[in-house]
Design an enzyme around this catalytic site. Sequence first.
Site, mmCIF file in Angstrom:
data_model
loop_
_atom_site.group_PDB
_atom_site.id
_atom_site.type_symbol
_atom_site.label_atom_id
_atom_site.label_comp_id
_atom_site.label_asym_id
_atom_site.label_seq_id
_atom_site.Cartn_x
_atom_site.Cartn_y
_atom_site.Cartn_z
ATOM 1 N N CYS A 25 152.243 90.283 13.405
ATOM 2 C CA CYS A 25 153.676 90.100 13.198
ATOM 3 C C CYS A 25 154.074 88.640 13.245
ATOM 4 O O CYS A 25 153.348 87.804 13.768
ATOM 5 C CB CYS A 25 154.488 90.785 14.299
ATOM 6 S SG CYS A 25 154.035 92.466 14.620
ATOM 7 N N GLY A 51 152.881 89.479 8.283
ATOM 8 C CA GLY A 51 153.166 90.910 8.241
ATOM 9 C C GLY A 51 153.968 91.258 7.020
ATOM 10 O O GLY A 51 154.977 90.608 6.742
ATOM 11 N N ASN A 125 155.776 89.909 18.925
ATOM 12 C CA ASN A 125 154.461 89.711 18.305
ATOM 13 C C ASN A 125 153.417 89.781 19.415
ATOM 14 O O ASN A 125 153.526 89.071 20.408
ATOM 15 C CB ASN A 125 154.415 88.339 17.603
ATOM 16 C CG ASN A 125 153.029 87.983 17.077
ATOM 17 O OD1 ASN A 125 152.675 86.821 17.021
ATOM 18 N ND2 ASN A 125 152.229 88.958 16.701
ATOM 19 N N GLY A 126 152.401 90.621 19.213
ATOM 20 C CA GLY A 126 151.347 90.785 20.223
ATOM 21 C C GLY A 126 151.185 92.246 20.566
ATOM 22 O O GLY A 126 151.960 93.077 20.116
ATOM 23 N N CYS A 264 144.923 82.632 21.017
ATOM 24 C CA CYS A 264 144.044 83.277 20.028
ATOM 25 C C CYS A 264 143.419 82.266 19.069
ATOM 26 O O CYS A 264 144.107 81.676 18.232
ATOM 27 C CB CYS A 264 144.869 84.284 19.242
ATOM 28 S SG CYS A 264 143.983 84.982 17.854
ATOM 29 N N TYR A 270 141.894 81.885 10.829
ATOM 30 C CA TYR A 270 142.343 82.622 9.655
ATOM 31 C C TYR A 270 143.846 82.884 9.583
ATOM 32 O O TYR A 270 144.452 82.771 8.529
ATOM 33 C CB TYR A 270 141.636 83.979 9.609
ATOM 34 C CG TYR A 270 142.205 84.948 8.601
ATOM 35 C CD1 TYR A 270 141.884 84.859 7.251
ATOM 36 C CD2 TYR A 270 143.096 85.948 8.998
ATOM 37 C CE1 TYR A 270 142.427 85.723 6.330
ATOM 38 C CE2 TYR A 270 143.644 86.826 8.070
ATOM 39 C CZ TYR A 270 143.306 86.716 6.737
ATOM 40 O OH TYR A 270 143.849 87.565 5.827
ATOM 41 N N CYS A 410 140.090 93.252 18.612
ATOM 42 C CA CYS A 410 141.127 92.488 19.315
ATOM 43 C C CYS A 410 142.165 93.473 19.842
ATOM 44 O O CYS A 410 142.563 94.396 19.142
ATOM 45 C CB CYS A 410 141.804 91.521 18.352
ATOM 46 S SG CYS A 410 143.169 90.633 19.119
ATOM 47 N N CYS A 461 141.253 82.181 23.513
ATOM 48 C CA CYS A 461 140.595 83.480 23.682
ATOM 49 C C CYS A 461 139.575 83.612 22.547
ATOM 50 O O CYS A 461 139.910 83.412 21.385
ATOM 51 C CB CYS A 461 141.627 84.605 23.567
ATOM 52 S SG CYS A 461 140.892 86.259 23.539
HETATM 53 P P1 AMP Z 1 135.714 92.497 5.206
HETATM 54 O O1 AMP Z 1 135.562 93.077 3.855
HETATM 55 O O2 AMP Z 1 136.183 93.547 6.196
HETATM 56 O O3 AMP Z 1 134.510 91.766 5.698
HETATM 57 O O4 AMP Z 1 136.922 91.476 5.123
HETATM 58 C C1 AMP Z 1 136.755 90.116 5.219
HETATM 59 C C2 AMP Z 1 137.948 89.433 4.574
HETATM 60 O O5 AMP Z 1 139.158 89.884 5.175
HETATM 61 C C3 AMP Z 1 137.864 87.942 4.740
HETATM 62 O O6 AMP Z 1 137.895 87.402 3.444
HETATM 63 C C4 AMP Z 1 139.102 87.542 5.519
HETATM 64 O O7 AMP Z 1 139.795 86.515 4.839
HETATM 65 C C5 AMP Z 1 139.955 88.784 5.594
HETATM 66 N N1 AMP Z 1 140.379 89.097 6.975
HETATM 67 C C6 AMP Z 1 139.726 88.854 8.122
HETATM 68 N N2 AMP Z 1 140.411 89.300 9.189
HETATM 69 C C7 AMP Z 1 141.542 89.837 8.720
HETATM 70 C C8 AMP Z 1 142.679 90.455 9.331
HETATM 71 N N3 AMP Z 1 142.788 90.612 10.639
HETATM 72 N N4 AMP Z 1 143.654 90.881 8.518
HETATM 73 C C9 AMP Z 1 143.544 90.751 7.186
HETATM 74 N N5 AMP Z 1 142.521 90.188 6.552
HETATM 75 C C10 AMP Z 1 141.513 89.733 7.304
#
Ligand code: AMP
Length: 485
Positions: A25, A51, A125-126, A264, A270, A410, A461
């Site tokens: 969020c 979000g 958020n959290g 975090c 990312y 997480c 973390c």
């Molecule tokens: P996967 O196919 O599950 O390995 O997805 C990896 C991709 O998802 C990477 O390209 C990241 O940029 C993206 N990603 C990683 N963590 C998240 C997240 N929490 N929410 C949305 N996208 C994510």
Amino acid sequence: MNTEDDHQLQVVGADIDDDRFHDECGVFGVWGHPEASKLAYLGLYALQHRGQESAGIVTSDGKELRTHKGMGLVREVFSESTLKKLKGRAAIGHTRYSTAGPSAHLNAQPFTVQCSKGQLSIAHNGNLTNGWELRRELEASGSIFQATSDTEVIPHLMARSRETTLRHALRESLLRLEGAYSLVLLAQDRLIVARDQRGFRPLSVGKLETPDGKLAYVFASETCAFDLIQAELIDEVQPGEMVIVSNEGISRERFAPELPKAQCVFEHVYFSRPDSRVFGRSVAQSREMLGRILARESPVPADCVIAVPDSGVPAAIGYASESGLPYRLGLIRNHYVGRTFIEPTQTMRDSRVRQKLNPVRDIVEGQRIILVDDSLVRGTTSRKIVRLMREFGAKEIHLRISCPPTISSCYYGVDTPSSSELIAANQTVEEIREFTGADSLAYLSLGGLRKSVESLADDCCYACYTGKYPTDLVGVEILTSQSQK
Ligand code: AMP
């Protein structure tokens, strides 16, 4: 890859390959501005990447709170006329992603309640790690909940507090919470924000001058929201700190004793936008360092470095500068996907990834490529991209991930799937390489990650990479399966 389109696809329920639940969020708050609702709109617009399922704004004109919220992107939920109706010089806002479903709008925030402390609205958020436990306790003593989000326990706790002032009632309630929260709370006559004692999620305070020459205060998950409304960053809301703004001015106080910080690190890897300062540090700087250190740790003979856009770009640039290899735009992202239900043909493989990303044949063909992405969660995205690059003639693909293997879920507000779905929790790096089809695979080391965030290293973390959680996880399994925020 970036989240927005992934999220959008999930909202429409179209992408079964990428059905990760997100409980991520963005929050925003403004006090003392004649165009509070417009600023909240713009603030949320800048926080949209945090979000995409729902958005909401609540304003106060000193007497009454007014709410508008709905499912969808910020630009879809609000119009000029809805913003006009949101009168007042104070506002809070929220953008949220979570499990799509028929009752999802019930969980759209901010939540507004009428209780013994007056009208209150809250956005969060959290994730609260004891949210479910608190909810059961409150329900057992008669509280009726409207939504399934853990945020709702906060106004319930406040309503029951014997404290007579809002500030004291909030303080008492916050002391019962465990886990992650960056919150903004609006009452008729004041705005209060607070951040949990470990500071899991970011929250900054800023200021700007109003057209009538006064000072307005703003709060946001990320500073990119301040840039859009031309506000100036003052600083972070500190972990365990509460900031109160009213017509009497601004006051800051610690509501709980200091604990070791657990901010975090994934915000830097990312989640946050690179144009934000998060936890007092530039995200862009961290990301570039991630790439540089990755290049030092895992060099490989190659012709060029290509990023998985958009989120892999800063690390790929860092990798390229460190290695001396050219950074090339070998994968192009279509920024408008997420709106179509049309599958080109039933048999077309990896159609979703193809709609989003297309290799540049003349750059890729015959080349030994270092392909940089920010993270690998289940591995399915990387696998598809590697396959696509091969189809376009890549000679070698060396996959480089700018964070360590994600081995644990997480519980603090970034949605990762359960560990059974986390590929690195169940397979070795060599097995993952084989799964993705890359010629080589390397992740950044934990030490490399710590170095990349420099002075923040001891205040972060790393639970998703280490499995070491900084809090007790009471009731959290049940909570996260029932309630995503
Ligand atoms: P996967 O196919 O599950 O390995 O997805 C990896 C991709 O998802 C990477 O390209 C990241 O940029 C993206 N990603 C990683 N963590 C998240 C997240 N929490 N929410 C949305 N996208 C994510």
